[in-house]
Design a protein around this motif. Structure first.
Motif, PDB file in Angstrom:
ATOM      1  N   GLY A 190       0.814  -1.224   0.000  1.00 25.14           N
ATOM      2  CA  GLY A 190       0.000   0.000   0.000  1.00 25.14           C
ATOM      3  C   GLY A 190       0.839   1.261   0.000  1.00 25.14           C
ATOM      4  N   MET A 191       2.144   1.113  -0.247  1.00 32.96           N
ATOM      5  CA  MET A 191       3.019   2.291  -0.260  1.00 32.96           C
ATOM      6  C   MET A 191       3.008   2.908  -1.671  1.00 32.96           C
ATOM      7  SD  MET A 191       6.149   0.722   2.027  1.00 32.96           S
ATOM      8  CE  MET A 191       6.655   2.135   2.994  1.00 32.96           C
ATOM      9  N   ARG A 192       3.246   4.224  -1.707  1.00 32.60           N
ATOM     10  CA  ARG A 192       3.251   4.943  -2.990  1.00 32.60           C
ATOM     11  C   ARG A 192       4.663   5.436  -3.260  1.00 32.60           C
ATOM     12  NH1 ARG A 192       0.279   9.842  -4.177  1.00 32.60           N
ATOM     13  NH2 ARG A 192       1.393  10.593  -2.356  1.00 32.60           N
ATOM     14  N   ARG A 193       5.075   5.380  -4.561  1.00 33.96           N
ATOM     15  CA  ARG A 193       6.375   5.977  -4.881  1.00 33.96           C
ATOM     16  C   ARG A 193       6.186   7.492  -4.914  1.00 33.96           C
ATOM     17  NH1 ARG A 193       9.226   4.788 -10.485  1.00 33.96           N
ATOM     18  NH2 ARG A 193       8.864   2.642  -9.795  1.00 33.96           N
ATOM     19  N   GLU A 194       6.899   8.174  -4.027  1.00 31.52           N
ATOM     20  CA  GLU A 194       6.722   9.620  -3.912  1.00 31.52           C
ATOM     21  C   GLU A 194       7.890  10.393  -4.491  1.00 31.52           C
ATOM     22  OE1 GLU A 194       5.710  10.560   0.131  1.00 31.52           O
ATOM     23  OE2 GLU A 194       3.670   9.816  -0.190  1.00 31.52           O
ATOM     24  N   ALA A 195       9.013   9.713  -4.709  1.00 31.01           N
ATOM     25  CA  ALA A 195      10.170  10.449  -5.227  1.00 31.01           C
ATOM     26  C   ALA A 195      11.189   9.509  -5.827  1.00 31.01           C
ATOM     27  CB  ALA A 195      10.839  11.229  -4.082  1.00 31.01           C
ATOM     28  N   GLN A 196      11.946  10.066  -6.762  1.00 33.83           N
ATOM     29  CA  GLN A 196      13.166   9.400  -7.216  1.00 33.83           C
ATOM     30  C   GLN A 196      14.298  10.396  -7.025  1.00 33.83           C
ATOM     31  OE1 GLN A 196      13.196   7.089 -10.752  1.00 33.83           O
ATOM     32  NE2 GLN A 196      15.396   7.257 -11.066  1.00 33.83           N
ATOM     33  N   PHE A 197      15.221  10.045  -6.164  1.00 37.87           N
ATOM     34  CA  PHE A 197      16.367  10.916  -5.887  1.00 37.87           C
ATOM     35  C   PHE A 197      17.521  10.451  -6.768  1.00 37.87           C
ATOM     36  CE2 PHE A 197      13.876  10.886  -1.927  1.00 37.87           C
ATOM     37  CZ  PHE A 197      13.607  12.237  -1.822  1.00 37.87           C
ATOM     38  N   ARG A 198      17.963  11.329  -7.681  1.00 37.72           N
ATOM     39  CA  ARG A 198      18.994  10.926  -8.640  1.00 37.72           C
ATOM     40  C   ARG A 198      20.362  10.863  -7.970  1.00 37.72           C
ATOM     41  NH1 ARG A 198      19.278  14.906 -12.935  1.00 37.72           N
ATOM     42  NH2 ARG A 198      20.516  13.356 -14.035  1.00 37.72           N
ATOM     43  N   GLN A 199      21.017   9.755  -8.153  1.00 39.82           N
ATOM     44  CA  GLN A 199      22.384   9.550  -7.644  1.00 39.82           C
ATOM     45  C   GLN A 199      22.540  10.093  -6.222  1.00 39.82           C
ATOM     46  OE1 GLN A 199      25.438  10.635 -10.425  1.00 39.82           O
ATOM     47  NE2 GLN A 199      24.435   9.580 -12.106  1.00 39.82           N
ATOM     48  N   SER A 200      21.620   9.691  -5.362  1.00 39.77           N
ATOM     49  CA  SER A 200      21.612  10.266  -4.010  1.00 39.77           C
ATOM     50  C   SER A 200      22.420   9.431  -3.022  1.00 39.77           C
ATOM     51  CB  SER A 200      20.171  10.390  -3.513  1.00 39.77           C
ATOM     52  OG  SER A 200      19.555   9.124  -3.506  1.00 39.77           O
ATOM     53  N   VAL A 201      22.791   8.220  -3.443  1.00 43.34           N
ATOM     54  CA  VAL A 201      23.535   7.352  -2.521  1.00 43.34           C
ATOM     55  C   VAL A 201      24.749   6.784  -3.257  1.00 43.34           C
ATOM     56  CG1 VAL A 201      23.422   5.170  -1.248  1.00 43.34           C
ATOM     57  CG2 VAL A 201      21.495   6.741  -1.155  1.00 43.34           C
ATOM     58  N   PHE A 202      25.907   6.885  -2.602  1.00 44.50           N
ATOM     59  CA  PHE A 202      27.111   6.263  -3.160  1.00 44.50           C
ATOM     60  C   PHE A 202      27.318   4.956  -2.419  1.00 44.50           C
ATOM     61  CE2 PHE A 202      31.657   5.528  -3.724  1.00 44.50           C
ATOM     62  CZ  PHE A 202      31.758   5.725  -5.095  1.00 44.50           C
ATOM     63  N   THR A 203      27.119   3.851  -3.103  1.00 48.62           N
ATOM     64  CA  THR A 203      27.216   2.560  -2.418  1.00 48.62           C
ATOM     65  C   THR A 203      27.899   1.534  -3.311  1.00 48.62           C
ATOM     66  OG1 THR A 203      25.957   0.830  -1.276  1.00 48.62           O
ATOM     67  CG2 THR A 203      24.843   1.885  -3.102  1.00 48.62           C
ATOM     68  N   LYS A 204      28.753   0.740  -2.708  1.00 49.28           N
ATOM     69  CA  LYS A 204      29.450  -0.321  -3.435  1.00 49.28           C
ATOM     70  C   LYS A 204      30.103   0.209  -4.717  1.00 49.28           C
ATOM     71  CE  LYS A 204      26.635  -3.690  -1.095  1.00 49.28           C
ATOM     72  NZ  LYS A 204      25.615  -4.694  -1.063  1.00 49.28           N
ATOM     73  N   GLY A 205      30.714   1.390  -4.600  1.00 53.41           N
ATOM     74  CA  GLY A 205      31.520   1.926  -5.699  1.00 53.41           C
ATOM     75  C   GLY A 205      30.767   2.701  -6.751  1.00 53.41           C
ATOM     76  N   GLU A 206      29.468   2.920  -6.576  1.00 56.38           N
ATOM     77  CA  GLU A 206      28.760   3.708  -7.590  1.00 56.38           C
ATOM     78  C   GLU A 206      27.619   4.537  -7.008  1.00 56.38           C
ATOM     79  OE1 GLU A 206      27.039   1.101 -10.577  1.00 56.38           O
ATOM     80  OE2 GLU A 206      26.858  -0.490  -9.094  1.00 56.38           O
ATOM     81  N   TRP A 207      27.270   5.587  -7.769  1.00 59.29           N
ATOM     82  CA  TRP A 207      26.138   6.422  -7.389  1.00 59.29           C
ATOM     83  C   TRP A 207      24.845   5.728  -7.790  1.00 59.29           C
ATOM     84  CZ3 TRP A 207      26.665  10.176  -4.131  1.00 59.29           C
ATOM     85  CH2 TRP A 207      27.887  10.854  -4.042  1.00 59.29           C
ATOM     86  N   CYS A 208      23.869   5.747  -6.900  1.00 63.34           N
ATOM     87  CA  CYS A 208      22.610   5.059  -7.182  1.00 63.34           C
ATOM     88  C   CYS A 208      21.427   6.001  -7.042  1.00 63.34           C
ATOM     89  CB  CYS A 208      22.394   3.919  -6.195  1.00 63.34           C
ATOM     90  SG  CYS A 208      23.755   2.781  -6.216  1.00 63.34           S
ATOM     91  N   ASP A 209      20.495   5.853  -7.971  1.00 68.91           N
ATOM     92  CA  ASP A 209      19.209   6.534  -7.817  1.00 68.91           C
ATOM     93  C   ASP A 209      18.412   5.778  -6.755  1.00 68.91           C
ATOM     94  OD1 ASP A 209      20.066   7.973  -9.977  1.00 68.91           O
ATOM     95  OD2 ASP A 209      18.326   7.539 -11.240  1.00 68.91           O
TER      96      ASP A 209
END
Ligand SMILES: CC(C)(COP(=O)(O)OP(=O)(O)OC[C@H]1O[C@@H](n2cnc3c(N)ncnc32)[C@H](O)[C@@H]1OP(=O)(O)O)[C@@H](O)C(=O)NCCC(=O)NCCS
Length: 183
Positions: A151-170
């Motif tokens: 029942g959750m809604r996608r409210e946002a996509q944060f572009r390249q907001s997390v640097f994890t395991k060697g790469e930027w992730c949306d």
């Protein structure tokens, strides 16, 4: 609130202990399970350290940083086949973050849905939370589909907001409000 334990049709969701090391090692060391979560592939020692950290979890859910980690013990065998994580990220905004992981041998049996829906119910019924979010790597549509089923809604996509395991992730943010969850 008393010590946290949640009873679902197939699971007892409970605090994890050092006796759960073997069961956790199965999925904490699985590259496919940890691919889109921040953990590195864990050794037995890493799992023991994680369990030591989980033991510092609070039974309360009142202060920012209070968190729960609940293992999913199958009622049939007692085996822990996955876990839910929840943490209070803003007291002022009464907002928590949740996450989930299932042992790959048990994928697609509805266990993450069962555990997470009972967890959401427990959180909204027993705390004054207003909003619960799930932050999901945009390369992980399976997890996003689960969020939608909850029942959750996608409210946002944060572009390249997390640097994890060697790469930027949306990152996608999914959310559900108290009023929606308790309807
Ligand atoms: C995401 C994850 C927890 C789902 O666990 P699961 O126990 O297999 O999920 P469920 O069987 O309860 O599935 C519930 C719903 O999620 C969606 N879903 C789960 N796996 C899916 C897949 N491989 N493909 C498409 N949809 C999927 C479906 O909507 C499914 O409902 P359905 O089976 O009626 O179609 C599991 O794939 C996992 O552990 N992934 C690795 C860890 C992870 O990425 N955690 C999330 C971090 S944000």
């Amino acid at each position: 609130m008393p010590a946290i334990s949640i009873d679902t049709p197939r699971l007892v969701m409970r605090r994890l202990t050092i006796w759960d090391t073997e069961d956790l090692l199965e999925y904490h060391s699985d590259p496919q399970v940890i691919k889109y979560i921040p953990w590195t592939q864990r050794s037995r020692t890493d799992v023991e350290q994680a369990l030591t950290h989980y033991e510092t979890a609070s039974d309360q859910f009142e202060k920012e940083g209070d968190f729960w980690v609940l293992g999913w013990a199958l009622k049939t065998t007692g085996k822990v086949v996955g876990q839910s994580n929840a943490s209070l990220i803003s007291k002022a905004n009464r907002t928590a973050d949740i996450g989930w992981a299932t042992n790959r041998q048990f994928w697609r049996q509805g266990l993450a849905l069962e555990a997470s829906s009972y967890l959401l119910k427990k959180l909204f019924q027993h705390t004054n939370l207003h909003r619960v979010v799930a932050n999901i790597d945009a390369r992980n549509p399976e997890s996003a589909a689960l969020a939608v089923k909850l029942g959750m809604r996608r409210e946002a996509q944060f572009r390249q907001s997390v640097f994890t395991k060697g790469e930027w992730c949306d990152m996608w943010q999914y959310a559900i409000l108290r009023d929606d969850a308790l309807k």
